[in-house]
Design an enzyme around this catalytic site. Structure first.
Site, PDB file in Angstrom:
ATOM      1  N   SER A  93       0.872  -1.183   0.000  1.00 19.09           N
ATOM      2  CA  SER A  93       0.000   0.000   0.000  1.00 19.09           C
ATOM      3  C   SER A  93       0.900   1.221   0.000  1.00 19.09           C
ATOM      4  O   SER A  93       2.088   1.114   0.339  1.00 19.09           O
ATOM      5  CB  SER A  93      -0.849  -0.014   1.278  1.00 19.09           C
ATOM      6  OG  SER A  93      -1.482   1.238   1.481  1.00 19.09           O
ATOM      7  N   TYR A 107      -2.128  -0.625  10.181  1.00 18.48           N
ATOM      8  CA  TYR A 107      -2.097  -1.028   8.765  1.00 18.48           C
ATOM      9  C   TYR A 107      -0.753  -0.638   8.151  1.00 18.48           C
ATOM     10  O   TYR A 107      -0.118  -1.416   7.428  1.00 18.48           O
ATOM     11  CB  TYR A 107      -3.251  -0.337   8.053  1.00 18.48           C
ATOM     12  CG  TYR A 107      -3.427  -0.691   6.594  1.00 18.48           C
ATOM     13  CD1 TYR A 107      -3.883  -1.947   6.203  1.00 18.48           C
ATOM     14  CD2 TYR A 107      -3.150   0.250   5.593  1.00 18.48           C
ATOM     15  CE1 TYR A 107      -4.064  -2.254   4.857  1.00 18.48           C
ATOM     16  CE2 TYR A 107      -3.334  -0.050   4.255  1.00 18.48           C
ATOM     17  CZ  TYR A 107      -3.794  -1.303   3.889  1.00 18.48           C
ATOM     18  OH  TYR A 107      -3.974  -1.606   2.566  1.00 18.48           O
TER      19      TYR A 107
HETATM   20  N1  LIG Z   1      -8.852  -0.593  -1.814  1.00 16.79           N
HETATM   21  C1  LIG Z   1      -7.848   0.209  -1.505  1.00 16.79           C
HETATM   22  O1  LIG Z   1      -7.967   1.437  -1.554  1.00 16.79           O
HETATM   23  C2  LIG Z   1      -6.508  -0.386  -1.132  1.00 16.79           C
HETATM   24  C3  LIG Z   1      -5.403   0.495  -1.059  1.00 16.79           C
HETATM   25  C4  LIG Z   1      -4.165  -0.039  -0.758  1.00 16.79           C
HETATM   26  C5  LIG Z   1      -4.004  -1.391  -0.550  1.00 16.79           C
HETATM   27  N2  LIG Z   1      -5.088  -2.221  -0.606  1.00 16.79           N
HETATM   28  C6  LIG Z   1      -4.847  -3.657  -0.405  1.00 16.79           C
HETATM   29  O2  LIG Z   1      -5.465  -4.398  -1.460  1.00 16.79           O
HETATM   30  C7  LIG Z   1      -5.806  -5.708  -0.964  1.00 16.79           C
HETATM   31  C8  LIG Z   1      -7.287  -6.045  -1.137  1.00 16.79           C
HETATM   32  O3  LIG Z   1      -7.968  -4.941  -1.373  1.00 16.79           O
HETATM   33  P1  LIG Z   1      -9.262  -4.812  -2.296  1.00 16.79           P
HETATM   34  O4  LIG Z   1      -9.590  -3.378  -2.150  1.00 16.79           O
HETATM   35  O5  LIG Z   1      -9.011  -5.421  -3.618  1.00 16.79           O
HETATM   36  O6  LIG Z   1     -10.273  -5.697  -1.446  1.00 16.79           O
HETATM   37  P2  LIG Z   1     -11.832  -5.993  -1.536  1.00 16.79           P
HETATM   38  O7  LIG Z   1     -12.437  -5.385  -0.332  1.00 16.79           O
HETATM   39  O8  LIG Z   1     -12.398  -5.650  -2.887  1.00 16.79           O
HETATM   40  O9  LIG Z   1     -11.787  -7.600  -1.424  1.00 16.79           O
HETATM   41  C9  LIG Z   1     -11.181  -8.266  -0.376  1.00 16.79           C
HETATM   42  C10 LIG Z   1     -11.360  -9.751  -0.602  1.00 16.79           C
HETATM   43  O10 LIG Z   1     -10.634 -10.450   0.411  1.00 16.79           O
HETATM   44  C11 LIG Z   1     -11.389 -11.586   0.762  1.00 16.79           C
HETATM   45  N3  LIG Z   1     -10.989 -12.083   2.085  1.00 16.79           N
HETATM   46  C12 LIG Z   1     -11.137 -11.429   3.255  1.00 16.79           C
HETATM   47  N4  LIG Z   1     -10.693 -12.206   4.264  1.00 16.79           N
HETATM   48  C13 LIG Z   1     -10.249 -13.371   3.706  1.00 16.79           C
HETATM   49  C14 LIG Z   1      -9.683 -14.551   4.241  1.00 16.79           C
HETATM   50  N5  LIG Z   1      -9.517 -14.727   5.558  1.00 16.79           N
HETATM   51  N6  LIG Z   1      -9.339 -15.560   3.388  1.00 16.79           N
HETATM   52  C15 LIG Z   1      -9.531 -15.413   2.048  1.00 16.79           C
HETATM   53  N7  LIG Z   1     -10.071 -14.299   1.489  1.00 16.79           N
HETATM   54  C16 LIG Z   1     -10.431 -13.282   2.310  1.00 16.79           C
HETATM   55  C17 LIG Z   1     -12.820 -11.099   0.736  1.00 16.79           C
HETATM   56  O11 LIG Z   1     -13.754 -12.164   0.657  1.00 16.79           O
HETATM   57  C18 LIG Z   1     -12.838 -10.197  -0.507  1.00 16.79           C
HETATM   58  O12 LIG Z   1     -13.207 -10.907  -1.668  1.00 16.79           O
HETATM   59  C19 LIG Z   1      -5.385  -5.728   0.467  1.00 16.79           C
HETATM   60  O13 LIG Z   1      -4.086  -6.257   0.561  1.00 16.79           O
HETATM   61  C20 LIG Z   1      -5.414  -4.256   0.845  1.00 16.79           C
HETATM   62  O14 LIG Z   1      -4.642  -4.006   1.983  1.00 16.79           O
HETATM   63  C21 LIG Z   1      -6.340  -1.738  -0.881  1.00 16.79           C
END
Ligand SMILES: NC(=O)c1ccc[n+]([C@@H]2O[C@H](COP(=O)([O-])OP(=O)(O)OC[C@H]3O[C@@H](n4cnc5c(N)ncnc54)[C@H](O)[C@@H]3O)[C@@H](O)[C@H]2O)c1
Length: 263
Positions: free
Chosen positions: A141, A154
């Site tokens: 991130s 985080y």
């Molecule tokens: N969205 C943002 O703005 C953002 C910014 C920086 C980093 N990230 C990082 O991106 C990654 C995911 O983000 P996203 O926004 O694509 O997520 P999202 O919210 O769209 O999806 C998260 C997915 O993780 C799955 N999940 C949750 N717990 C789980 C578990 N125990 N086992 C298996 N699957 C599980 C959920 O079912 C879901 O499908 C993370 O590493 C997050 O830290 C997101």
């Protein structure tokens, strides 16, 4: 096609960037194991990929469980016969607070941002080493590059994954295993709402209504130099680049995909 003949795994693939990655990697010729605890979600992603002529299979797995986090590697190899890449995309926002921190949320942040990545990586390395190389990509991130007053825990775990990536890249370089991270800024997925709705630092700040959150979401795009949030496919394409042979001399990188925020 940029991933022709490659076999790989995408975690957290039922939604957001992981879903976009599974679809894009398959379109570019990869065979993809689509992993998420949301079984219905991964089945739907796989159905769509296979209907479009791609090659994917679904693994419903809660990656908080060590056994499950290792088994996704074994299951992929037994399905497709090899392993060329893993996009360890799973993560969790963790607790907002430091004073009054919820330690159960802290444990979840460690397990879902660091522990499961370590377990899956341990299982993947021997297959990549035997095959003469591979590509490991992790989702950190912008909070893994600079500090976050809204989400210090985080930021701690995402700095941790960047440290792991840099260390592994040096350790596994001689095996031709490249190790990199994508560092997304605000990307328009369900998780974005969790971050945007957090108070700056006060643990006593009142929680917000859904309407207030949406207002904040709209306002927060203004802090991005490109004046918008990223879309899931924009991060997935950066991960694809790092996985692909186009990035053959890139390892140990933490690549911001953030519309200029860290600049
Ligand atoms: N969205 C943002 O703005 C953002 C910014 C920086 C980093 N990230 C990082 O991106 C990654 C995911 O983000 P996203 O926004 O694509 O997520 P999202 O919210 O769209 O999806 C998260 C997915 O993780 C799955 N999940 C949750 N717990 C789980 C578990 N125990 N086992 C298996 N699957 C599980 C959920 O079912 C879901 O499908 C993370 O590493 C997050 O830290 C997101």
């Amino acid at each position: 096609m940029r991933l022709s003949g490659k076999v790989g795994i995408v975690t957290a693939a039922a939604s957001g960037m992981g879903r976009a990655g599974s679809e894009i990697f398959a379109r570019e010729g990869a065979s993809v194991a689509v992993v998420d605890r949301d079984e219905q979600g991964v089945n739907q992603v796989v159905e769509e990929i296979n209907q479009a002529g791609g090659n994917a299979f679904a693994i419903g797995a809660d990656l908080r469980d060590d056994k499950a986090a290792a088994e996704i590697v074994e299951r992929t190899v037994s399905e497709f016969g090899r392993l060329d890449f893993v996009w360890n995309h799973l993560g969790h926002p963790g607790p907002a607070a430091v004073e009054g921190v919820d330690m159960a949320e802290y444990d979840l942040a460690i397990d879902l941002n660091l522990r499961s990545q370590l377990v899956t990586t341990e299982a993947a390395i021997p297959y990549m080493r035997d095959a003469g190389g591979g590509s490991l990509v992790y989702t950190a991130s912008t909070a893994g590059i600079s500090g976050s007053p809204q989400s210090p825990v985080y930021s701690m775990v995402k700095h941790g994954i960047v440290g792991f990536v840099r260390s592994l890249s040096r350790r596994l370089g001689p095996d031709n295993i490249r190790v990199n991270a994508v560092c997304p800024g605000p990307i328009d997925t369900p998780m974005l709402r969790v971050f945007v709705s957090r108070p700056d630092s006060s643990p006593d700040a009142p929680s917000r209504t859904a309407e207030e959150v949406e207002e904040m979401v709209a306002g927060r795009a203004g802090v991005v130099p490109l004046k918008r949030f990223g879309q899931p496919d924009e991060v997935a394409k950066a991960a694809m680049f790092l996985i692909s042979d186009d990035a053959s001399f890139i390892t140990g990188a933490a690549l911001p995909v953030d519309g200029g925020i860290t600049a």
